[in-house]
Scaffold this motif. Structure first.
Motif, PDB file in Angstrom:
ATOM      1  N   LYS A  41       0.941  -1.249  -0.147  1.00  0.00           N
ATOM      2  CA  LYS A  41      -0.012  -0.103  -0.030  1.00  0.00           C
ATOM      3  C   LYS A  41       0.955   1.192   0.186  1.00  0.00           C
ATOM      4  CE  LYS A  41      -3.965  -1.969   2.148  1.00  0.00           C
ATOM      5  NZ  LYS A  41      -4.982  -1.990   3.101  1.00  0.00           N
ATOM      6  N   ALA A  42       0.596   2.210  -0.598  1.00  0.00           N
ATOM      7  CA  ALA A  42       1.213   3.687  -0.699  1.00  0.00           C
ATOM      8  C   ALA A  42       0.372   4.684  -0.434  1.00  0.00           C
ATOM      9  CB  ALA A  42       1.866   3.927  -2.037  1.00  0.00           C
ATOM     10  N   THR A  43       0.580   5.714   0.232  1.00  0.00           N
ATOM     11  CA  THR A  43      -0.268   6.889   0.590  1.00  0.00           C
ATOM     12  C   THR A  43       0.273   7.838  -0.069  1.00  0.00           C
ATOM     13  OG1 THR A  43       0.754   7.212   2.551  1.00  0.00           O
ATOM     14  CG2 THR A  43      -0.861   5.960   2.835  1.00  0.00           C
ATOM     15  N   PHE A  44      -0.621   8.974  -0.627  1.00  0.00           N
ATOM     16  CA  PHE A  44       0.082   9.970  -1.311  1.00  0.00           C
ATOM     17  C   PHE A  44      -1.057  11.277  -1.105  1.00  0.00           C
ATOM     18  CE2 PHE A  44      -2.431   8.083  -4.530  1.00  0.00           C
ATOM     19  CZ  PHE A  44      -3.271   8.927  -5.108  1.00  0.00           C
ATOM     20  N   ALA A  45      -0.619  12.351  -1.131  1.00  0.00           N
ATOM     21  CA  ALA A  45      -1.255  13.653  -0.867  1.00  0.00           C
ATOM     22  C   ALA A  45      -1.544  14.443  -2.266  1.00  0.00           C
ATOM     23  CB  ALA A  45      -0.921  14.878   0.004  1.00  0.00           C
ATOM     24  N   LYS A  46      -2.786  14.901  -2.571  1.00  0.00           N
ATOM     25  CA  LYS A  46      -2.840  15.740  -3.812  1.00  0.00           C
ATOM     26  C   LYS A  46      -3.354  17.013  -3.269  1.00  0.00           C
ATOM     27  CE  LYS A  46      -5.311  16.111  -8.036  1.00  0.00           C
ATOM     28  NZ  LYS A  46      -6.085  15.359  -8.938  1.00  0.00           N
ATOM     29  N   LYS A  47      -2.657  17.956  -3.754  1.00  0.00           N
ATOM     30  CA  LYS A  47      -2.710  19.574  -3.161  1.00  0.00           C
ATOM     31  C   LYS A  47      -3.805  20.275  -4.108  1.00  0.00           C
ATOM     32  CE  LYS A  47       0.892  22.495  -3.853  1.00  0.00           C
ATOM     33  NZ  LYS A  47       1.644  23.416  -3.587  1.00  0.00           N
ATOM     34  N   ASP A  48      -4.638  20.862  -3.342  1.00  0.00           N
ATOM     35  CA  ASP A  48      -5.637  21.743  -3.965  1.00  0.00           C
ATOM     36  C   ASP A  48      -4.970  23.075  -4.101  1.00  0.00           C
ATOM     37  OD1 ASP A  48      -7.896  23.553  -4.671  1.00  0.00           O
ATOM     38  OD2 ASP A  48      -8.995  22.481  -3.507  1.00  0.00           O
ATOM     39  N   GLU A  49      -4.636  23.507  -5.479  1.00  0.00           N
ATOM     40  CA  GLU A  49      -3.760  24.670  -5.312  1.00  0.00           C
ATOM     41  C   GLU A  49      -4.363  25.814  -5.146  1.00  0.00           C
ATOM     42  OE1 GLU A  49      -0.497  25.221  -6.622  1.00  0.00           O
ATOM     43  OE2 GLU A  49      -0.051  23.095  -6.925  1.00  0.00           O
ATOM     44  N   GLU A  50      -5.604  25.947  -5.447  1.00  0.00           N
ATOM     45  CA  GLU A  50      -6.370  26.948  -5.160  1.00  0.00           C
ATOM     46  C   GLU A  50      -6.627  27.468  -3.509  1.00  0.00           C
ATOM     47  OE1 GLU A  50     -10.636  29.150  -5.710  1.00  0.00           O
ATOM     48  OE2 GLU A  50     -10.347  27.583  -6.984  1.00  0.00           O
TER      49      GLU A  50
END
Length: 110
Positions: A41-50
């Motif tokens: 399993k891998a975790t990652f984050a996605k940034k909301d640029e606004e």
């Protein structure tokens, strides 16, 4: 009311604005992916640029208001001991310990 308190209150309003923004929309979303072949399993984050950009601007406003409050407080504290307004422009910040020690010898209240 003195100006330093007004700057502090303005920073608190910015902080409330930041808290409301983050409650409404998170600057990051987190995900877990599973590799079904290996079971890893891998975790990652996605940034909301606004949201991240709006948050960064608000944080800059908060820091600016706190710094201004320090300047206003310093100005009021040095009013009696400074020989001229030029001696008490704003609160001194120094990049090195040496410049702090040497500048401290010429402060109006030293």
């Amino acid at each position: 009311m003195n100006s330093a308190c007004l700057k502090d209150q303005r920073a608190e309003k910015h902080y409330a604005e930041l808290a409301a923004l983050i409650r409404k929309r998170k600057p990051f979303r987190y995900f877990v992916e599973t590799n079904f072949k290996t079971g890893e399993k891998a975790t990652f984050a996605k940034k909301d640029e606004e949201v991240a950009n709006q948050g960064a601007i608000i944080i800059g406003d908060i820091i600016h208001n706190f710094r201004s409050a320090l300047d206003h407080t310093y100005w009021n504290c040095t009013e009696q001991s400074a020989k001229s307004d030029g001696e008490r422009r704003n609160i001194p910040f120094y990049l090195t310990n040496y410049t702090l020690r040497t500048a401290g010898q010429s402060l109006p209240f030293s």
